[in-house]
Scaffold this motif. Structure first.
Motif, PDB file in Angstrom:
ATOM      1  N   ARG A  61      -6.825   1.610 -16.231  1.00  0.00           N
ATOM      2  CA  ARG A  61      -6.864   1.572 -14.767  1.00  0.00           C
ATOM      3  C   ARG A  61      -5.678   2.284 -14.140  1.00  0.00           C
ATOM      4  NH1 ARG A  61      -8.628  -4.715 -14.733  1.00  0.00           N
ATOM      5  NH2 ARG A  61     -10.799  -4.419 -15.368  1.00  0.00           N
ATOM      6  N   THR A  62      -4.639   2.537 -14.932  1.00  0.00           N
ATOM      7  CA  THR A  62      -3.543   3.356 -14.428  1.00  0.00           C
ATOM      8  C   THR A  62      -3.987   4.811 -14.315  1.00  0.00           C
ATOM      9  OG1 THR A  62      -2.057   1.863 -15.568  1.00  0.00           O
ATOM     10  CG2 THR A  62      -1.122   3.906 -14.789  1.00  0.00           C
ATOM     11  N   TYR A  87       2.647  -0.164  -4.027  1.00  0.00           N
ATOM     12  CA  TYR A  87       2.240  -1.288  -4.884  1.00  0.00           C
ATOM     13  C   TYR A  87       2.035  -0.843  -6.331  1.00  0.00           C
ATOM     14  CZ  TYR A  87      -0.261  -5.305  -6.688  1.00  0.00           C
ATOM     15  OH  TYR A  87      -0.642  -6.375  -7.452  1.00  0.00           O
ATOM     16  N   GLY A  88       1.237   0.214  -6.508  1.00  0.00           N
ATOM     17  CA  GLY A  88       0.945   0.695  -7.863  1.00  0.00           C
ATOM     18  C   GLY A  88       2.201   1.132  -8.600  1.00  0.00           C
ATOM     19  N   LYS A 146       5.228   0.337  -8.112  1.00  0.00           N
ATOM     20  CA  LYS A 146       6.119  -0.796  -8.370  1.00  0.00           C
ATOM     21  C   LYS A 146       5.651  -1.629  -9.558  1.00  0.00           C
ATOM     22  CE  LYS A 146       8.735  -2.006  -4.250  1.00  0.00           C
ATOM     23  NZ  LYS A 146       8.799  -2.919  -3.090  1.00  0.00           N
ATOM     24  N   ILE A 147       4.338  -1.888  -9.654  1.00  0.00           N
ATOM     25  CA  ILE A 147       3.901  -2.700 -10.790  1.00  0.00           C
ATOM     26  C   ILE A 147       4.055  -1.942 -12.096  1.00  0.00           C
ATOM     27  CG2 ILE A 147       2.295  -4.202  -9.517  1.00  0.00           C
ATOM     28  CD1 ILE A 147       0.037  -2.523 -10.520  1.00  0.00           C
ATOM     29  N   HIS A 148       4.164  -0.624 -12.011  1.00  0.00           N
ATOM     30  CA  HIS A 148       4.418   0.121 -13.239  1.00  0.00           C
ATOM     31  C   HIS A 148       5.895   0.369 -13.458  1.00  0.00           C
ATOM     32  CE1 HIS A 148       0.071   0.917 -12.624  1.00  0.00           C
ATOM     33  NE2 HIS A 148       0.095   0.586 -13.891  1.00  0.00           N
ATOM     34  N   ARG A 199      -3.222   4.811  -1.702  1.00  0.00           N
ATOM     35  CA  ARG A 199      -2.698   3.797  -2.608  1.00  0.00           C
ATOM     36  C   ARG A 199      -3.127   4.092  -4.046  1.00  0.00           C
ATOM     37  NH1 ARG A 199      -4.661  -2.166  -1.294  1.00  0.00           N
ATOM     38  NH2 ARG A 199      -6.596  -1.252  -2.044  1.00  0.00           N
ATOM     39  N   ILE A 243      -0.337   6.289  -8.025  1.00  0.00           N
ATOM     40  CA  ILE A 243       0.017   6.185  -9.444  1.00  0.00           C
ATOM     41  C   ILE A 243      -0.458   7.417 -10.228  1.00  0.00           C
ATOM     42  CG2 ILE A 243       0.250   3.680  -9.674  1.00  0.00           C
ATOM     43  CD1 ILE A 243      -2.680   3.573 -10.489  1.00  0.00           C
ATOM     44  N   MET A 260      -5.638  -1.055  -9.882  1.00  0.00           N
ATOM     45  CA  MET A 260      -4.433  -0.229  -9.951  1.00  0.00           C
ATOM     46  C   MET A 260      -3.726  -0.404 -11.286  1.00  0.00           C
ATOM     47  SD  MET A 260      -3.570   0.953  -6.693  1.00  0.00           S
ATOM     48  CE  MET A 260      -3.453  -0.563  -5.802  1.00  0.00           C
ATOM     49  N   GLN A 263       1.003 -10.052 -12.593  1.00  0.00           N
ATOM     50  CA  GLN A 263       1.496  -9.235 -11.483  1.00  0.00           C
ATOM     51  C   GLN A 263       0.649  -9.458 -10.237  1.00  0.00           C
ATOM     52  OE1 GLN A 263       1.425  -5.427 -13.577  1.00  0.00           O
ATOM     53  NE2 GLN A 263       3.634  -5.286 -13.351  1.00  0.00           N
TER      54      GLN A 263
END
Lengths: 261, 292
Positions: free
Chosen positions: A94-95, A117-118, A120-122, A170, A174, B183, B189
């Protein structure tokens, strides 16, 4: 179908779907779906309601697994790896494969926070990097000029069309390879729809796009390839021009000329 | 030929509207009755309680003489108890809710747990007292301490917090999950960045209401043997303690009429604290709740 397979080889396939079957409980929703999705092209998926087109696009990033009773057989290869392999990390898939949904679904956060958001979570924390990602993503989504002065305002203050472009920004943040769009314009007015269509055209330079739509004109306008789904089967898959001007299957012709669906 | 008889409808119209008015009056009587009872209670407590309510009352220990009796040990004891109850019950409750809503598979075991949590919310508090006495006080040898009392009350309000937190988590729309998962976010998370920020107003509201229930509980603490008369302040969580409702209960049991007035003052302090806590809950709910 044999001829369609031949013409599909012009671009490298990013997805290769092979004998893919899917059941919701007893309901056989996708039957022996087999075709390749080309890289850096727009692939449209059309068909009447309930034909499995949304199920199919959600299979491409395994979002379909959010339904608890789902069962699958066959394979979907993304860059030559079967995404349903138990060892395949769904987060990694999904990345690389972003998704835009039917209804705009921004987070109840600022425009800026939505886009980062994306990243940051990575694990990207550097403020300058994030700032440049925000600017780049919003520019790619043709939203930058409209929101650059209010990046820290709540995303819910945007109009529906702007929200949907924010959702596209958004997913671009990523830097995926593929963007899946599940009827992205069905909740929008004609002008917003036009903007998103233009956006899709410009995005295919860098991304491979799969778009589900029940608007046949839209499919004809923006896609390079079109797959026609009916009752969970792929009836026809071909170059969009070919499929709309000279369909090889009677059912396709009936559908695109508006005789049913 | 019409299948609807217009005249019949006309004739029944009066009856239907009368029925409506009658029931409206009946429902109104219900609320009048509730408010009346509450009003009488509050007026009685205030008129009696204010006779003893002064600074000395808040800063003195309990006494054999009603005019010297104070509420200090009980107030401090209740606050000490909250120091244990709040973190333990909120942590366990929210953790349980997150597991049940986000991670647990929908199978028989999960449904069994879910059903028992609902049942637990209906268990009389005195039963929790018995549990605390056998488990915390005796088996774990905590004695009649703040720790034992706090853990007992934590268990008592745990189901309330779990249910409130579950409802708060469930109210986060599905498309928010989809957006986050699409995402490449992991479950945790998504929970931390999307679900909890939206659910926290609901969780806090439920928790505060549960805590205000804990602060008014008497029976389980009597069971585990909280003291009824102490003239010192607890220094750590292993000390003996008393709390406001126990002190009030003790005063009302005294034969002297004077002590009943002292009890009323205690009730006023307790009510005041409860109003504060509930106001905070309402404030949080209105201020931070998000709309989709």
């Amino acid at each position: 179908m044999a001829q369609a397979q031949q013409t599909a080889v012009k671009h490298d396939a990013i997805y290769s779907v092979n004998q893919f079957n899917l059941w919701y409980g007893q309901d056989h929703a996708l039957k022996d779906v087999t075709f390749d999705i080309p890289q850096n092209q727009v692939t449209a998926i059309i068909g009447p309601s309930g034909c499995g087109k949304s199920t199919f696009i959600k299979s491409l990033n395994r979002m379909v697994e959010m339904v608890p009773v789902v069962k699958m057989a066959g394979s979907i290869n993304y860059k030559n790896k079967n995404i349903f392999d138990p060892k395949y990390q769904v987060e990694e898939l999904r990345t690389n494969v972003g998704m835009v949904f039917q209804k705009p679904n921004p987070f109840p956060k600022s425009i800026y926070e939505n886009v980062v958001y994306g990243p940051k979570i990575h694990g990207i924390k550097d403020k300058q990097t994030l700032d440049s990602i925000v600017e780049k993503s919003l520019k790619s989504a043709a939203l930058w000029d409209e929101v650059k002065d209010r990046l820290h305002e709540n995303a819910f203050g945007l109009s529906g069309g702007q929200q949907q472009r924010l959702c596209i920004a958004r997913s671009l943040a990523i830097e995926p390879d593929v963007i899946l769009m599940d009827e992205p314009t069905s909740a929008l007015d004609p002008i917003s729809t036009l903007k998103i269509e233009e956006l899709v055209q410009s995005l295919k330079e860098e991304y491979s796009i799969v778009i589900v739509t029940h608007n046949m004109q839209q499919a004809a306008r923006i896609s390079d390839k079109t797959a026609f789904f009916l009752n969970g089967e792929v009836i026809e898959y071909d170059d969009t021009n070919q499929l709309f001007s000279n369909p090889s299957d009677q059912r396709t012709e009936d559908y695109i000329t508006g005789r049913f669906g | 030929m019409s299948s609807i008889d217009k005249q019949l409808i006309q004739r029944q119209m009066g009856k239907r509207t009368f029925q409506n008015k009658l029931l409206k009056a009946l429902f109104f009587m219900c609320i009048v009755f509730s408010i009346l009872v509450l009003g009488v209670l509050i007026i009685r407590v205030i008129t009696q309680g204010f006779t003893h309510l002064d600074w000395d009352f808040l800063t003195s220990f309990a006494s054999r003489f009603p005019e010297e009796a104070g509420f200090k040990a009980a107030i401090v004891g209740s606050l000490w108890l909250m120091v244990i109850v709040a973190p333990v019950s909120i942590f366990l409750g929210v953790g349980t809710a997150i597991y049940l809503e986000e991670y647990a598979k929908d199978n028989r075991f999960t449904r069994f747990i879910q059903m028992n949590i609902s049942n637990l919310a209906g268990v009389p508090s005195v039963v929790f007292g018995l549990l605390g006495l056998t488990f915390f006080v005796r088996l774990m040898e905590m004695g009649r301490s703040i720790m034992a009392g706090g853990l007992t009350l934590s268990l008592l309000i745990l189901p309330i917090i779990v249910v409130a937190a579950q409802e708060a988590i469930r109210s986060v729309p599905n498309d928010q999950y989809e957006a986050s998962f699409a995402m490449g976010a992991s479950k945790w998370q998504t929970v931390r960045r999307i679900v909890l920020p939206s659910a926290i107003p609901g969780i806090l509201t439920g928790s505060i209401l549960a805590l205000s229930r804990a602060i008014g509980e008497t029976a389980p603490l009597l069971m585990i043997g909280a003291l009824t008369f102490i003239a010192y302040l607890p220094e750590n969580v292993w000390d003996g303690f008393t709390v406001m409702p126990i002190q009030i209960f003790n005063w009302t049991g005294r034969p002297q009429e004077e002590f009943h007035l002292v009890a009323a003052s205690g009730i006023l302090v307790l009510l005041f604290l409860l109003i504060i806590m509930n106001s905070i809950a309402i404030y949080i709910r209105n201020k931070f709740s998000k709309r989709y």
